[in-house]
Design a protein around this motif. Structure first.
Motif, mmCIF file in Angstrom:
data_model
loop_
_atom_site.group_PDB
_atom_site.id
_atom_site.type_symbol
_atom_site.label_atom_id
_atom_site.label_comp_id
_atom_site.label_asym_id
_atom_site.label_seq_id
_atom_site.Cartn_x
_atom_site.Cartn_y
_atom_site.Cartn_z
ATOM 1 N N THR A 111 85.926 9.670 73.460
ATOM 2 C CA THR A 111 87.065 10.523 73.795
ATOM 3 C C THR A 111 87.610 10.157 75.178
ATOM 4 O O THR A 111 88.815 9.941 75.350
ATOM 5 N N ASP B 185 90.966 2.666 68.854
ATOM 6 C CA ASP B 185 89.845 3.613 68.863
ATOM 7 C C ASP B 185 88.790 3.021 67.931
ATOM 8 O O ASP B 185 88.942 3.028 66.716
ATOM 9 N N ASP C 171 81.895 3.745 71.739
ATOM 10 C CA ASP C 171 80.732 4.515 72.159
ATOM 11 C C ASP C 171 79.525 3.615 72.273
ATOM 12 O O ASP C 171 79.364 2.661 71.495
ATOM 13 N N HIS D 257 76.594 5.557 72.748
ATOM 14 C CA HIS D 257 75.611 6.523 72.227
ATOM 15 C C HIS D 257 75.625 6.640 70.700
ATOM 16 O O HIS D 257 74.802 7.349 70.141
ATOM 17 N N LYS D 258 76.545 5.969 70.037
ATOM 18 C CA LYS D 258 76.488 5.952 68.580
ATOM 19 C C LYS D 258 75.662 4.741 68.135
ATOM 20 O O LYS D 258 74.444 4.826 68.081
HETATM 21 C C1 PLP Z 1 82.943 9.731 67.459
HETATM 22 C C2 PLP Z 1 84.339 9.239 67.447
HETATM 23 C C3 PLP Z 1 85.205 9.527 68.519
HETATM 24 C C4 PLP Z 1 84.829 10.447 69.649
HETATM 25 O O1 PLP Z 1 83.758 9.940 70.369
HETATM 26 P P1 PLP Z 1 82.921 10.850 71.369
HETATM 27 O O2 PLP Z 1 81.816 9.957 71.766
HETATM 28 O O3 PLP Z 1 82.464 12.038 70.587
HETATM 29 O O4 PLP Z 1 83.793 11.244 72.499
HETATM 30 C C5 PLP Z 1 86.463 8.958 68.487
HETATM 31 N N1 PLP Z 1 86.873 8.202 67.449
HETATM 32 C C6 PLP Z 1 86.071 7.920 66.409
HETATM 33 C C7 PLP Z 1 86.584 7.053 65.301
HETATM 34 C C8 PLP Z 1 84.772 8.435 66.371
HETATM 35 O O5 PLP Z 1 83.958 8.149 65.342
#
Ligand code: PLP
Length: 452
Positions: free
Chosen positions: A136, A252, A281, A283-284
Protein backbone atom coordinates in the motif's frame (compact mmCIF):
# COMPACT_ATOMS: atom_id res chain seq x y z
CA UNK A 1 17.63 -8.28 30.31
CA UNK A 2 19.05 -11.80 30.29
CA UNK A 3 16.06 -13.28 32.11
CA UNK A 4 13.63 -11.52 29.82
CA UNK A 5 15.32 -12.74 26.66
CA UNK A 6 15.51 -16.28 28.00
CA UNK A 7 11.85 -16.26 28.86
CA UNK A 8 10.95 -14.79 25.46
CA UNK A 9 12.97 -17.42 23.69
CA UNK A 10 11.20 -20.16 25.62
CA UNK A 11 7.76 -18.74 24.83
CA UNK A 12 8.55 -18.22 21.16
CA UNK A 13 9.97 -21.71 20.85
CA UNK A 14 6.88 -23.15 22.44
CA UNK A 15 4.64 -21.11 20.15
CA UNK A 16 6.45 -21.98 16.95
CA UNK A 17 6.67 -25.67 17.89
CA UNK A 18 2.88 -25.77 18.10
CA UNK A 19 1.90 -23.40 15.31
CA UNK A 20 1.36 -26.26 12.85
CA UNK A 21 -0.89 -28.16 15.25
CA UNK A 22 -2.97 -25.28 16.55
CA UNK A 23 -6.28 -24.35 14.99
CA UNK A 24 -5.86 -22.04 12.00
CA UNK A 25 -8.13 -19.50 13.74
CA UNK A 26 -8.42 -19.16 17.55
CA UNK A 27 -11.24 -21.04 19.28
CA UNK A 28 -14.00 -19.34 21.26
CA UNK A 29 -12.20 -19.85 24.57
CA UNK A 30 -9.02 -18.19 23.30
CA UNK A 31 -11.08 -15.32 21.93
CA UNK A 32 -12.92 -14.89 25.23
CA UNK A 33 -9.64 -15.02 27.18
CA UNK A 34 -8.50 -11.85 25.50
CA UNK A 35 -10.65 -10.12 28.11
CA UNK A 36 -7.63 -10.59 30.42
CA UNK A 37 -6.15 -7.63 28.58
CA UNK A 38 -9.10 -5.38 29.51
CA UNK A 39 -7.28 -3.91 32.48
CA UNK A 40 -7.20 -0.38 33.79
CA UNK A 41 -3.83 1.25 33.17
CA UNK A 42 -1.96 0.58 36.39
CA UNK A 43 -0.49 3.27 38.60
CA UNK A 44 3.04 1.93 38.85
CA UNK A 45 3.27 -0.84 36.31
CA UNK A 46 3.93 -4.58 36.55
CA UNK A 47 7.11 -6.56 36.21
CA UNK A 48 8.44 -7.23 32.73
CA UNK A 49 8.38 -10.95 33.41
CA UNK A 50 4.76 -10.98 34.49
CA UNK A 51 3.79 -8.77 31.52
CA UNK A 52 5.45 -11.12 29.04
CA UNK A 53 3.86 -14.11 30.72
CA UNK A 54 0.41 -12.58 30.28
CA UNK A 55 1.21 -11.87 26.63
CA UNK A 56 2.14 -15.47 25.98
CA UNK A 57 -0.58 -17.09 28.10
CA UNK A 58 -3.51 -15.26 26.56
CA UNK A 59 -1.92 -13.64 23.50
CA UNK A 60 -0.37 -16.67 21.78
CA UNK A 61 -3.60 -18.74 21.71
CA UNK A 62 -5.48 -15.78 20.20
CA UNK A 63 -3.23 -15.60 17.15
CA UNK A 64 -4.12 -16.69 13.64
CA UNK A 65 -1.72 -19.48 12.65
CA UNK A 66 -0.58 -17.64 9.55
CA UNK A 67 3.01 -18.55 10.33
CA UNK A 68 2.19 -22.25 9.98
CA UNK A 69 1.93 -24.39 6.88
CA UNK A 70 -1.85 -24.53 6.54
CA UNK A 71 -2.80 -20.90 6.17
CA UNK A 72 -4.09 -20.10 2.69
CA UNK A 73 -6.06 -16.94 3.42
CA UNK A 74 -5.39 -13.65 1.64
CA UNK A 75 -1.82 -13.76 0.26
CA UNK A 76 0.17 -13.78 3.37
CA UNK A 77 3.34 -15.90 3.53
CA UNK A 78 5.03 -16.84 6.78
CA UNK A 79 8.31 -15.76 8.31
CA UNK A 80 11.37 -17.87 7.46
CA UNK A 81 13.24 -18.90 10.64
CA UNK A 82 16.34 -16.98 9.52
CA UNK A 83 14.21 -13.81 9.26
CA UNK A 84 12.83 -14.27 12.77
CA UNK A 85 16.41 -14.54 14.02
CA UNK A 86 17.46 -11.46 12.04
CA UNK A 87 14.40 -9.61 13.33
CA UNK A 88 15.28 -10.43 16.94
CA UNK A 89 18.84 -9.21 16.58
CA UNK A 90 17.70 -6.09 14.72
CA UNK A 91 15.23 -5.41 17.53
CA UNK A 92 18.04 -5.78 20.06
CA UNK A 93 20.04 -3.27 18.00
CA UNK A 94 17.06 -0.86 17.98
CA UNK A 95 18.38 1.00 14.99
CA UNK A 96 16.66 4.01 13.49
CA UNK A 97 17.20 3.01 9.90
CA UNK A 98 15.94 6.11 8.10
CA UNK A 99 19.25 7.93 8.23
CA UNK A 100 22.71 6.51 7.62
CA UNK A 101 24.39 8.27 10.51
CA UNK A 102 21.86 6.63 12.83
CA UNK A 103 22.43 3.16 11.42
CA UNK A 104 25.33 2.42 9.12
CA UNK A 105 24.44 -1.29 9.12
CA UNK A 106 20.76 -0.60 8.38
CA UNK A 107 21.73 1.52 5.38
CA UNK A 108 24.36 -0.99 4.24
CA UNK A 109 22.01 -3.97 4.27
CA UNK A 110 19.36 -1.98 2.39
CA UNK A 111 21.92 -1.24 -0.31
CA UNK A 112 23.02 -4.85 -0.59
CA UNK A 113 19.43 -6.00 -0.57
CA UNK A 114 18.38 -3.44 -3.20
CA UNK A 115 21.02 -4.74 -5.58
CA UNK A 116 20.08 -8.37 -4.94
CA UNK A 117 16.37 -7.65 -5.43
CA UNK A 118 16.93 -5.84 -8.73
CA UNK A 119 19.10 -8.72 -9.87
CA UNK A 120 16.85 -11.67 -9.01
CA UNK A 121 13.73 -9.81 -10.17
CA UNK A 122 15.62 -8.74 -13.28
CA UNK A 123 14.74 -5.05 -13.15
CA UNK A 124 16.71 -1.98 -14.22
CA UNK A 125 19.80 -2.27 -12.00
CA UNK A 126 20.09 1.45 -11.40
CA UNK A 127 16.56 1.80 -10.00
CA UNK A 128 15.85 3.42 -6.65
CA UNK A 129 14.56 1.04 -3.98
CA UNK A 130 12.71 2.39 -0.96
CA UNK A 131 11.91 0.16 2.04
CA UNK A 132 8.36 0.83 3.22
CA UNK A 133 5.70 -0.90 5.32
CA UNK A 134 4.08 -2.83 2.48
CA UNK A 135 2.56 -2.63 -0.98
CA UNK A 136 0.00 0.00 0.00
CA UNK A 137 2.75 2.44 0.94
CA UNK A 138 4.84 1.27 -2.01
CA UNK A 139 1.92 2.10 -4.33
CA UNK A 140 1.57 5.47 -2.61
CA UNK A 141 5.27 6.22 -2.96
CA UNK A 142 5.52 5.13 -6.59
CA UNK A 143 2.45 7.16 -7.50
CA UNK A 144 3.84 10.17 -5.61
CA UNK A 145 6.90 9.96 -7.85
CA UNK A 146 4.60 9.77 -10.89
CA UNK A 147 2.60 12.81 -9.76
CA UNK A 148 5.78 14.79 -9.16
CA UNK A 149 7.32 13.75 -12.48
CA UNK A 150 4.33 14.64 -14.63
CA UNK A 151 3.73 18.00 -13.02
CA UNK A 152 7.42 18.85 -13.17
CA UNK A 153 7.19 18.56 -16.95
CA UNK A 154 4.71 21.43 -16.89
CA UNK A 155 6.95 23.50 -14.65
CA UNK A 156 4.81 22.79 -11.59
CA UNK A 157 6.37 21.74 -8.28
CA UNK A 158 3.63 19.78 -6.52
CA UNK A 159 5.72 19.48 -3.37
CA UNK A 160 5.84 23.21 -2.77
CA UNK A 161 2.84 24.43 -4.78
CA UNK A 162 0.38 21.66 -3.99
CA UNK A 163 -2.37 20.50 -6.33
CA UNK A 164 -4.69 23.54 -6.33
CA UNK A 165 -4.46 25.14 -9.74
CA UNK A 166 -2.05 22.48 -11.00
CA UNK A 167 -2.26 21.10 -14.54
CA UNK A 168 -4.58 18.07 -14.68
CA UNK A 169 -3.29 14.55 -14.38
CA UNK A 170 -5.24 11.77 -16.07
CA UNK A 171 -5.22 8.46 -14.17
CA UNK A 172 -6.00 5.15 -15.87
CA UNK A 173 -6.59 1.93 -13.92
CA UNK A 174 -7.70 -1.58 -14.76
CA UNK A 175 -11.19 -2.88 -14.04
CA UNK A 176 -9.83 -4.99 -11.18
CA UNK A 177 -7.56 -2.36 -9.64
CA UNK A 178 -6.60 -3.22 -6.04
CA UNK A 179 -8.15 -1.13 -3.28
CA UNK A 180 -4.69 -0.10 -2.08
CA UNK A 181 -4.05 1.71 -5.37
CA UNK A 182 -7.38 3.48 -5.01
CA UNK A 183 -6.39 4.47 -1.50
CA UNK A 184 -3.01 5.74 -2.67
CA UNK A 185 -4.73 7.83 -5.36
CA UNK A 186 -7.08 9.27 -2.78
CA UNK A 187 -4.23 10.15 -0.38
CA UNK A 188 -2.35 11.83 -3.22
CA UNK A 189 -5.24 14.10 -4.14
CA UNK A 190 -5.65 12.35 -7.48
CA UNK A 191 -9.00 10.91 -6.45
CA UNK A 192 -9.91 7.25 -6.33
CA UNK A 193 -13.05 7.73 -8.43
CA UNK A 194 -11.64 10.38 -10.76
CA UNK A 195 -10.05 7.69 -12.92
CA UNK A 196 -10.65 6.04 -16.27
CA UNK A 197 -11.32 2.34 -15.72
CA UNK A 198 -10.25 0.03 -18.52
CA UNK A 199 -12.43 -3.10 -18.72
CA UNK A 200 -10.88 -6.40 -17.66
CA UNK A 201 -11.25 -9.88 -19.15
CA UNK A 202 -12.61 -12.92 -17.30
CA UNK A 203 -9.31 -13.41 -15.45
CA UNK A 204 -9.21 -9.78 -14.31
CA UNK A 205 -6.60 -8.64 -16.85
CA UNK A 206 -6.85 -5.12 -18.22
CA UNK A 207 -7.79 -5.17 -21.92
CA UNK A 208 -4.90 -3.25 -23.49
CA UNK A 209 -6.80 -2.61 -26.72
CA UNK A 210 -9.37 -0.66 -24.72
CA UNK A 211 -6.91 1.82 -23.25
CA UNK A 212 -8.05 5.41 -23.66
CA UNK A 213 -5.86 7.98 -25.40
CA UNK A 214 -2.71 8.43 -23.32
CA UNK A 215 -0.53 11.51 -23.15
CA UNK A 216 2.41 12.88 -21.20
CA UNK A 217 0.10 13.84 -18.32
CA UNK A 218 -1.26 10.32 -17.84
CA UNK A 219 -0.48 7.74 -15.16
CA UNK A 220 -1.46 4.16 -16.02
CA UNK A 221 -1.79 1.87 -13.00
CA UNK A 222 -1.32 -1.75 -13.97
CA UNK A 223 -1.42 -4.89 -11.86
CA UNK A 224 0.67 -8.02 -11.77
CA UNK A 225 -0.94 -10.70 -9.61
CA UNK A 226 -4.69 -10.29 -9.26
CA UNK A 227 -5.74 -11.04 -5.65
CA UNK A 228 -8.25 -13.61 -6.86
CA UNK A 229 -6.96 -15.17 -10.05
CA UNK A 230 -3.25 -14.33 -9.79
CA UNK A 231 -3.46 -13.04 -13.39
CA UNK A 232 -1.41 -10.12 -14.66
CA UNK A 233 -2.26 -7.17 -16.86
CA UNK A 234 -0.53 -7.13 -20.26
CA UNK A 235 2.13 -4.75 -18.96
CA UNK A 236 4.35 -5.04 -22.05
CA UNK A 237 1.52 -3.93 -24.34
CA UNK A 238 0.54 -1.11 -21.99
CA UNK A 239 4.14 0.08 -21.71
CA UNK A 240 4.57 0.12 -25.45
CA UNK A 241 1.53 2.41 -25.90
CA UNK A 242 2.51 4.50 -22.87
CA UNK A 243 6.06 5.01 -24.00
CA UNK A 244 5.01 6.54 -27.29
CA UNK A 245 2.62 8.86 -25.47
CA UNK A 246 5.07 9.77 -22.71
CA UNK A 247 2.73 8.39 -20.02
CA UNK A 248 3.97 6.99 -16.68
CA UNK A 249 3.31 3.30 -15.99
CA UNK A 250 3.02 2.08 -12.40
CA UNK A 251 2.72 -1.60 -11.49
CA UNK A 252 1.03 -2.93 -8.37
CA UNK A 253 2.86 -6.25 -8.10
CA UNK A 254 2.45 -6.95 -4.40
CA UNK A 255 3.02 -10.67 -4.78
CA UNK A 256 3.01 -11.24 -8.55
CA UNK A 257 6.42 -9.61 -9.02
CA UNK A 258 8.01 -12.66 -7.42
CA UNK A 259 7.14 -14.76 -10.45
CA UNK A 260 10.13 -12.99 -11.99
CA UNK A 261 12.45 -14.89 -9.67
CA UNK A 262 11.37 -18.14 -11.36
CA UNK A 263 12.47 -19.16 -14.84
CA UNK A 264 9.24 -21.10 -15.24
CA UNK A 265 6.93 -18.26 -14.23
CA UNK A 266 8.82 -15.15 -15.27
CA UNK A 267 6.95 -14.91 -18.58
CA UNK A 268 3.78 -14.03 -16.60
CA UNK A 269 5.31 -10.65 -15.75
CA UNK A 270 6.52 -9.65 -19.16
CA UNK A 271 6.98 -5.92 -19.57
CA UNK A 272 7.28 -5.09 -15.87
CA UNK A 273 10.92 -4.24 -16.50
CA UNK A 274 9.71 -1.40 -18.74
CA UNK A 275 7.50 0.24 -16.10
CA UNK A 276 8.45 3.50 -14.39
CA UNK A 277 7.51 2.48 -10.85
CA UNK A 278 6.68 -0.83 -9.17
CA UNK A 279 5.27 -1.74 -5.77
CA UNK A 280 5.86 -5.09 -4.12
CA UNK A 281 5.69 -6.77 -0.74
CA UNK A 282 8.48 -8.60 1.01
CA UNK A 283 6.18 -9.85 3.79
CA UNK A 284 4.12 -11.88 1.34
CA UNK A 285 6.12 -14.14 -0.95
CA UNK A 286 9.62 -13.49 0.35
CA UNK A 287 8.34 -14.68 3.76
CA UNK A 288 9.84 -12.02 6.01
CA UNK A 289 8.06 -10.69 9.13
CA UNK A 290 5.64 -7.76 8.95
CA UNK A 291 5.77 -5.03 7.92
CA UNK A 292 7.87 -4.96 4.82
CA UNK A 293 7.59 -3.92 1.19
CA UNK A 294 9.55 -1.98 -1.40
CA UNK A 295 8.92 0.65 -4.02
CA UNK A 296 11.14 0.36 -7.06
CA UNK A 297 11.51 3.36 -9.34
CA UNK A 298 13.49 3.60 -12.54
CA UNK A 299 13.85 7.34 -12.11
CA UNK A 300 15.98 7.63 -9.00
CA UNK A 301 16.11 11.42 -8.99
CA UNK A 302 12.38 11.87 -9.52
CA UNK A 303 11.51 9.58 -6.61
CA UNK A 304 14.05 11.33 -4.45
CA UNK A 305 12.66 14.75 -5.38
CA UNK A 306 9.13 13.55 -4.60
CA UNK A 307 10.26 12.38 -1.15
CA UNK A 308 12.43 15.45 -0.43
CA UNK A 309 12.86 16.62 3.12
CA UNK A 310 14.53 19.97 3.48
CA UNK A 311 16.04 19.60 6.91
CA UNK A 312 19.14 21.56 7.79
CA UNK A 313 19.76 19.36 10.81
CA UNK A 314 20.44 16.31 8.65
CA UNK A 315 23.84 16.84 7.09
CA UNK A 316 23.71 15.45 3.59
CA UNK A 317 26.36 13.45 1.88
CA UNK A 318 26.50 12.10 -1.62
CA UNK A 319 25.72 8.48 -0.80
CA UNK A 320 22.33 6.76 -0.63
CA UNK A 321 20.28 7.69 2.40
CA UNK A 322 17.44 5.29 3.23
CA UNK A 323 14.99 8.18 3.69
CA UNK A 324 15.60 9.52 0.15
CA UNK A 325 13.12 7.03 -1.25
CA UNK A 326 10.42 6.70 1.41
CA UNK A 327 7.72 8.91 2.92
CA UNK A 328 8.89 8.15 6.47
CA UNK A 329 12.00 9.15 8.38
CA UNK A 330 12.46 7.17 11.60
CA UNK A 331 11.76 3.51 11.09
CA UNK A 332 12.95 0.03 11.88
CA UNK A 333 15.70 -1.66 9.88
CA UNK A 334 13.49 -3.68 7.51
CA UNK A 335 16.39 -4.37 5.20
CA UNK A 336 17.92 -6.69 7.80
CA UNK A 337 15.26 -9.39 7.46
CA UNK A 338 15.04 -9.03 3.70
CA UNK A 339 18.81 -9.38 3.48
CA UNK A 340 18.71 -12.48 5.72
CA UNK A 341 15.97 -14.11 3.63
CA UNK A 342 17.81 -13.48 0.36
CA UNK A 343 21.16 -14.58 1.75
CA UNK A 344 19.67 -17.75 3.21
CA UNK A 345 17.66 -18.68 0.12
CA UNK A 346 19.96 -17.54 -2.64
CA UNK A 347 18.69 -17.13 -6.17
CA UNK A 348 17.78 -20.81 -6.43
CA UNK A 349 16.08 -20.87 -3.04
CA UNK A 350 13.77 -18.00 -3.99
CA UNK A 351 12.98 -19.70 -7.29
CA UNK A 352 12.24 -22.99 -5.51
CA UNK A 353 9.96 -21.24 -3.02
CA UNK A 354 7.94 -19.62 -5.82
CA UNK A 355 7.81 -22.79 -7.93
CA UNK A 356 6.84 -24.94 -4.94
CA UNK A 357 3.90 -22.67 -4.06
CA UNK A 358 2.74 -22.66 -7.69
CA UNK A 359 3.03 -26.46 -7.86
CA UNK A 360 0.88 -26.75 -4.70
CA UNK A 361 -1.70 -24.50 -6.35
CA UNK A 362 -1.75 -27.02 -9.21
CA UNK A 363 -2.22 -29.89 -6.75
CA UNK A 364 -5.20 -28.10 -5.19
CA UNK A 365 -6.61 -27.51 -8.68
CA UNK A 366 -6.27 -31.13 -9.74
CA UNK A 367 -7.61 -32.57 -6.50
CA UNK A 368 -10.70 -30.31 -6.53
CA UNK A 369 -11.38 -30.79 -10.21
CA UNK A 370 -11.21 -34.55 -9.92
CA UNK A 371 -13.51 -34.40 -6.89
CA UNK A 372 -16.06 -32.71 -9.17
CA UNK A 373 -15.79 -29.09 -7.99
CA UNK A 374 -15.23 -26.11 -10.29
CA UNK A 375 -12.02 -24.15 -10.28
CA UNK A 376 -13.10 -20.71 -11.47
CA UNK A 377 -9.77 -19.23 -12.53
CA UNK A 378 -6.94 -20.21 -14.85
CA UNK A 379 -4.37 -21.35 -12.30
CA UNK A 380 -1.03 -20.09 -13.56
CA UNK A 381 0.44 -18.79 -10.34
CA UNK A 382 -0.38 -19.43 -6.66
CA UNK A 383 -4.07 -18.49 -6.56
CA UNK A 384 -7.00 -20.93 -6.80
CA UNK A 385 -10.68 -19.88 -6.67
CA UNK A 386 -13.21 -22.69 -6.21
CA UNK A 387 -16.95 -22.94 -6.40
CA UNK A 388 -18.93 -25.72 -4.77
CA UNK A 389 -22.08 -25.14 -6.77
CA UNK A 390 -24.49 -22.37 -5.86
CA UNK A 391 -23.32 -19.30 -3.91
CA UNK A 392 -25.16 -20.68 -0.87
CA UNK A 393 -23.40 -24.04 -1.12
CA UNK A 394 -20.00 -22.41 -1.55
CA UNK A 395 -20.66 -20.13 1.42
CA UNK A 396 -21.72 -23.15 3.49
CA UNK A 397 -18.43 -24.90 2.65
CA UNK A 398 -16.47 -21.76 3.58
CA UNK A 399 -18.33 -21.63 6.91
CA UNK A 400 -17.58 -25.33 7.49
CA UNK A 401 -13.86 -24.73 6.83
CA UNK A 402 -13.81 -21.91 9.37
CA UNK A 403 -15.69 -24.01 11.91
CA UNK A 404 -13.32 -26.95 11.45
CA UNK A 405 -10.16 -24.76 11.35
CA UNK A 406 -7.70 -27.46 10.20
CA UNK A 407 -6.66 -24.84 7.67
CA UNK A 408 -7.85 -21.39 6.71
CA UNK A 409 -8.92 -19.93 3.38
CA UNK A 410 -11.39 -17.12 2.85
CA UNK A 411 -14.37 -16.37 0.70
CA UNK A 412 -14.36 -13.97 -2.21
CA UNK A 413 -16.60 -12.58 -4.88
CA UNK A 414 -15.18 -13.50 -8.23
CA UNK A 415 -16.86 -12.55 -11.50
CA UNK A 416 -20.23 -12.31 -9.77
CA UNK A 417 -19.87 -15.64 -7.98
CA UNK A 418 -18.99 -16.60 -4.40
CA UNK A 419 -15.72 -18.52 -4.35
CA UNK A 420 -13.29 -20.06 -1.90
CA UNK A 421 -9.95 -18.39 -2.43
CA UNK A 422 -6.77 -20.34 -1.78
CA UNK A 423 -3.43 -18.53 -1.83
CA UNK A 424 -0.26 -20.57 -1.48
CA UNK A 425 2.64 -18.39 -0.42
CA UNK A 426 4.27 -19.80 2.71
CA UNK A 427 7.72 -21.36 2.99
CA UNK A 428 6.23 -23.62 5.70
CA UNK A 429 3.65 -25.35 3.53
CA UNK A 430 4.60 -28.95 2.73
CA UNK A 431 3.03 -31.45 0.34
CA UNK A 432 1.71 -33.27 3.43
CA UNK A 433 -0.10 -30.04 4.44
CA UNK A 434 -1.57 -29.70 0.96
CA UNK A 435 -2.77 -33.32 0.85
CA UNK A 436 -4.25 -33.06 4.33
CA UNK A 437 -6.11 -29.84 3.42
CA UNK A 438 -7.37 -31.30 0.14
CA UNK A 439 -8.70 -34.37 1.97
CA UNK A 440 -10.31 -32.23 4.65
CA UNK A 441 -11.83 -29.79 2.18
CA UNK A 442 -13.27 -32.51 -0.05
CA UNK A 443 -14.73 -34.21 3.02
CA UNK A 444 -16.32 -30.96 4.25
CA UNK A 445 -17.58 -30.07 0.79
CA UNK A 446 -19.11 -33.51 0.28
CA UNK A 447 -20.91 -33.17 3.63
CA UNK A 448 -22.38 -29.85 2.55
CA UNK A 449 -23.08 -30.61 -1.10
CA UNK A 450 -24.02 -34.28 -0.99
CA UNK A 451 -25.57 -34.78 2.45
CA UNK A 452 -26.07 -38.44 3.38
C1 PLP B 1 -1.64 -7.39 -0.63
C2 PLP B 1 -1.81 -6.54 -1.83
C3 PLP B 1 -1.70 -5.14 -1.72
C4 PLP B 1 -1.56 -4.43 -0.41
O1 PLP B 1 -0.38 -4.78 0.23
P1 PLP B 1 -0.13 -4.47 1.77
O2 PLP B 1 1.15 -5.15 2.03
O3 PLP B 1 -1.28 -5.08 2.51
O4 PLP B 1 -0.07 -3.01 1.96
C5 PLP B 1 -1.78 -4.41 -2.89
N1 PLP B 1 -2.00 -5.00 -4.08
C6 PLP B 1 -2.11 -6.33 -4.21
C7 PLP B 1 -2.33 -6.93 -5.57
C8 PLP B 1 -2.02 -7.15 -3.08
O5 PLP B 1 -2.12 -8.49 -3.20
Amino acid sequence: MKTILKQTRKNAEQYLAGVNEQRAFPNAQAMANMSHFDEQISESGYSAQETLDLLHRYGSPATVASNGGRYFGFVIGGALPVTIGANWLATAWDQCAGIKVLSPIGAKLEEVCSNWLLEILDLERDSAVGFVTGATMANFTGLAAARHALLKRKGWNVGTQGLYGAPEIKVVVGGEVHVSVEKALSLLGLGSARVIKVPADDQGRMLADQLPELDDMTIVCTQVGNVNSGASDPVAAVCSVAEKAGAWVHVDAAFGLWARASNTHKHLTEGVELADSIATDLHKWLNVPYDSGVVICKHKDLLREAMTIDAAYIQQDLSRQPYYYTPGMSRRARGVEAWAALRFLGRKGVEDLIDRCCAFAQTFTQRFSSAGFSVLNEVKLNQVVISFGSDEQTQAVIDAIHEDSTFWAGGTNWQGQVGLRISVSSWATTSADVELCCDKLIELANNVCKPG
